[in-house]
Design a protein around this motif. Structure first.
Motif, PDB file in Angstrom:
ATOM      1  N   ALA A  65      66.183  37.696 -49.131  1.00 27.09           N
ATOM      2  CA  ALA A  65      64.795  38.161 -49.193  1.00 27.09           C
ATOM      3  C   ALA A  65      64.572  39.013 -50.444  1.00 27.09           C
ATOM      4  N   PHE A  66      65.515  39.869 -50.776  1.00 33.06           N
ATOM      5  CA  PHE A  66      65.401  40.718 -51.960  1.00 33.06           C
ATOM      6  C   PHE A  66      65.230  39.877 -53.228  1.00 33.06           C
ATOM      7  N   HIS A  67      65.963  38.759 -53.299  1.00 33.47           N
ATOM      8  CA  HIS A  67      65.904  37.876 -54.465  1.00 33.47           C
ATOM      9  C   HIS A  67      64.814  36.810 -54.345  1.00 33.47           C
ATOM     10  N   GLY A  68      64.022  36.884 -53.269  1.00 31.89           N
ATOM     11  CA  GLY A  68      62.945  35.928 -53.088  1.00 31.89           C
ATOM     12  C   GLY A  68      63.429  34.522 -52.789  1.00 31.89           C
ATOM     13  N   LEU A  69      64.558  34.431 -52.111  1.00 28.54           N
ATOM     14  CA  LEU A  69      65.159  33.136 -51.792  1.00 28.54           C
ATOM     15  C   LEU A  69      65.157  32.892 -50.295  1.00 28.54           C
ATOM     16  N   GLN A  70      65.347  31.635 -49.941  1.00 29.65           N
ATOM     17  CA  GLN A  70      65.541  31.246 -48.549  1.00 29.65           C
ATOM     18  C   GLN A  70      66.836  30.448 -48.466  1.00 29.65           C
ATOM     19  N   ALA A  71      67.484  30.520 -47.319  1.00 30.63           N
ATOM     20  CA  ALA A  71      68.740  29.794 -47.132  1.00 30.63           C
ATOM     21  C   ALA A  71      68.569  28.311 -47.428  1.00 30.63           C
ATOM     22  N   ALA A  72      67.441  27.738 -47.026  1.00 27.45           N
ATOM     23  CA  ALA A  72      67.218  26.304 -47.247  1.00 27.45           C
ATOM     24  C   ALA A  72      67.226  25.960 -48.737  1.00 27.45           C
ATOM     25  N   LEU A  73      66.696  26.846 -49.576  1.00 23.24           N
ATOM     26  CA  LEU A  73      66.706  26.600 -51.018  1.00 23.24           C
ATOM     27  C   LEU A  73      68.132  26.628 -51.569  1.00 23.24           C
ATOM     28  N   VAL A  74      68.910  27.601 -51.129  1.00 18.62           N
ATOM     29  CA  VAL A  74      70.305  27.692 -51.579  1.00 18.62           C
ATOM     30  C   VAL A  74      71.065  26.438 -51.156  1.00 18.62           C
ATOM     31  N   LEU A  75      70.867  26.008 -49.931  1.00 17.79           N
ATOM     32  CA  LEU A  75      71.545  24.798 -49.455  1.00 17.79           C
ATOM     33  C   LEU A  75      71.063  23.560 -50.209  1.00 17.79           C
ATOM     34  N   SER A  76      69.799  23.522 -50.577  1.00 14.63           N
ATOM     35  CA  SER A  76      69.312  22.366 -51.348  1.00 14.63           C
ATOM     36  C   SER A  76      69.924  22.358 -52.748  1.00 14.63           C
ATOM     37  N   GLN A  77      70.155  23.537 -53.331  1.00 16.61           N
ATOM     38  CA  GLN A  77      70.845  23.597 -54.628  1.00 16.61           C
ATOM     39  C   GLN A  77      72.279  23.110 -54.483  1.00 16.61           C
ATOM     40  N   PHE A  78      72.930  23.527 -53.414  1.00 14.79           N
ATOM     41  CA  PHE A  78      74.286  23.052 -53.120  1.00 14.79           C
ATOM     42  C   PHE A  78      74.275  21.532 -53.014  1.00 14.79           C
ATOM     43  N   ASP A  79      73.356  21.011 -52.217  1.00  9.37           N
ATOM     44  CA  ASP A  79      73.286  19.563 -51.988  1.00  9.37           C
ATOM     45  C   ASP A  79      72.991  18.789 -53.265  1.00  9.37           C
ATOM     46  N   ALA A  80      72.188  19.378 -54.134  1.00 12.81           N
ATOM     47  CA  ALA A  80      71.813  18.687 -55.375  1.00 12.81           C
ATOM     48  C   ALA A  80      72.966  18.599 -56.356  1.00 12.81           C
ATOM     49  N   ARG A  81      73.884  19.540 -56.308  1.00 16.29           N
ATOM     50  CA  ARG A  81      74.907  19.575 -57.365  1.00 16.29           C
ATOM     51  C   ARG A  81      76.327  19.321 -56.868  1.00 16.29           C
ATOM     52  N   ALA A  82      76.632  19.685 -55.634  1.00 17.08           N
ATOM     53  CA  ALA A  82      78.000  19.493 -55.131  1.00 17.08           C
ATOM     54  C   ALA A  82      78.184  18.043 -54.690  1.00 17.08           C
ATOM     55  N   ARG A  83      79.328  17.483 -55.008  1.00 13.75           N
ATOM     56  CA  ARG A  83      79.681  16.144 -54.530  1.00 13.75           C
ATOM     57  C   ARG A  83      80.493  16.322 -53.260  1.00 13.75           C
ATOM     58  N   ILE A  84      79.969  15.833 -52.158  1.00 18.61           N
ATOM     59  CA  ILE A  84      80.679  15.923 -50.882  1.00 18.61           C
ATOM     60  C   ILE A  84      81.750  14.838 -50.855  1.00 18.61           C
ATOM     61  N   VAL A  85      82.975  15.275 -50.615  1.00 17.12           N
ATOM     62  CA  VAL A  85      84.125  14.372 -50.558  1.00 17.12           C
ATOM     63  C   VAL A  85      84.821  14.583 -49.214  1.00 17.12           C
ATOM     64  N   PRO A  86      85.686  13.667 -48.822  1.00 23.41           N
ATOM     65  CA  PRO A  86      86.409  13.853 -47.551  1.00 23.41           C
ATOM     66  C   PRO A  86      87.284  15.109 -47.580  1.00 23.41           C
ATOM     67  N   VAL A  87      87.506  15.654 -46.417  1.00 20.83           N
ATOM     68  CA  VAL A  87      88.403  16.807 -46.285  1.00 20.83           C
ATOM     69  C   VAL A  87      89.778  16.391 -46.791  1.00 20.83           C
ATOM     70  N   ALA A  88      90.358  17.253 -47.618  1.00 18.90           N
ATOM     71  CA  ALA A  88      91.663  16.951 -48.223  1.00 18.90           C
ATOM     72  C   ALA A  88      92.797  17.226 -47.237  1.00 18.90           C
ATOM     73  N   PRO A  89      93.915  16.533 -47.416  1.00 13.60           N
ATOM     74  CA  PRO A  89      95.074  16.835 -46.570  1.00 13.60           C
ATOM     75  C   PRO A  89      95.620  18.221 -46.894  1.00 13.60           C
ATOM     76  N   LYS A  90      96.351  18.786 -45.967  1.00 23.82           N
ATOM     77  CA  LYS A  90      96.946  20.112 -46.143  1.00 23.82           C
ATOM     78  C   LYS A  90      97.844  20.106 -47.375  1.00 23.82           C
ATOM     79  N   ALA A  91      97.630  21.085 -48.253  1.00 29.50           N
ATOM     80  CA  ALA A  91      98.450  21.239 -49.461  1.00 29.50           C
ATOM     81  C   ALA A  91      99.803  21.844 -49.098  1.00 29.50           C
ATOM     82  N   PRO A  92     100.809  21.656 -49.963  1.00 29.69           N
ATOM     83  CA  PRO A  92     102.121  22.250 -49.696  1.00 29.69           C
ATOM     84  C   PRO A  92     102.116  23.780 -49.712  1.00 29.69           C
ATOM     85  N   ALA A  93     101.094  24.391 -50.302  1.00 30.62           N
ATOM     86  CA  ALA A  93     100.996  25.852 -50.343  1.00 30.62           C
ATOM     87  C   ALA A  93     100.035  26.312 -49.251  1.00 30.62           C
ATOM     88  N   THR A  94     100.436  27.370 -48.537  1.00 28.87           N
ATOM     89  CA  THR A  94      99.617  27.889 -47.446  1.00 28.87           C
ATOM     90  C   THR A  94      99.079  29.265 -47.808  1.00 28.87           C
TER      91      THR A  94
END
Length: 154
Positions: A65-94
């Motif tokens: 609210a302070f920045h004049g944003l809404q969660a839906a806008l942030v999620l739409s920015q995420f959706d516009a730029r992030a490439r959704i890929v399958p969940v990766a297998p567990k890496a050897p490092a934990t």
């Protein structure tokens, strides 16, 4: 050559909500040049779900609210730029923080750079680089792209 990038939730918040000066170069690379073919932000459905959950936290809602944003806008920015890929297998490092494991798994699986402020992740930098992660850090640097081009992960 395409440079893969994994961003943890705090970095996404810094770039899309808080506009932290340390994320200005990252924000410019992702959003000012949206057709930039050599930079690919990778994410998974659980990462998006985590962002949506965090955006609903009361203290984050106040900041939105302070920045004049809404969660839906942030999620739409995420959706516009992030490439959704399958969940990766567990890496050897934990990771000591199980909430960060999904980011590590994805970065290792794709030979990506990973941006995180989490100390549990940052202390793993050397191990992750040995596993094929290009770099682990807090701040995006164009050098990430140059280092991947100079020594591609196969």
């Amino acid at each position: 050559m395409t440079h893969h990038l994994v961003l943890d939730t705090n970095i996404v918040l810094d770039a899309l909500v808080f506009r932290d000066p340390r994320t200005h170069a990252l924000h410019a690379a992702l959003f000012d040049e949206p057709g930039k073919p050599d930079l690919l932000w990778l994410a998974t459905v659980p990462m998006r779900e985590e962002l949506a959950r965090v955006l609903a936290y009361p203290h984050i809602a106040v900041r939105l609210a302070f920045h004049g944003l809404q969660a839906a806008l942030v999620l739409s920015q995420f959706d516009a730029r992030a490439r959704i890929v399958p969940v990766a297998p567990k890496a050897p490092a934990t990771c000591k923080d199980p909430d960060d494991q999904k980011f590590i798994d994805l970065a290792v699986s794709h030979g990506a750079s990973m941006l995180s402020k989490d100390k549990a992740v940052l202390c793993m930098r050397k191990r992750l680089v040995k596993l094929g992660v290009v770099d682990v850090g807090v701040e995006w640097r164009q050098a990430h792209t140059a280092s991947q081009q100079a020594s591609p992960i196969l």
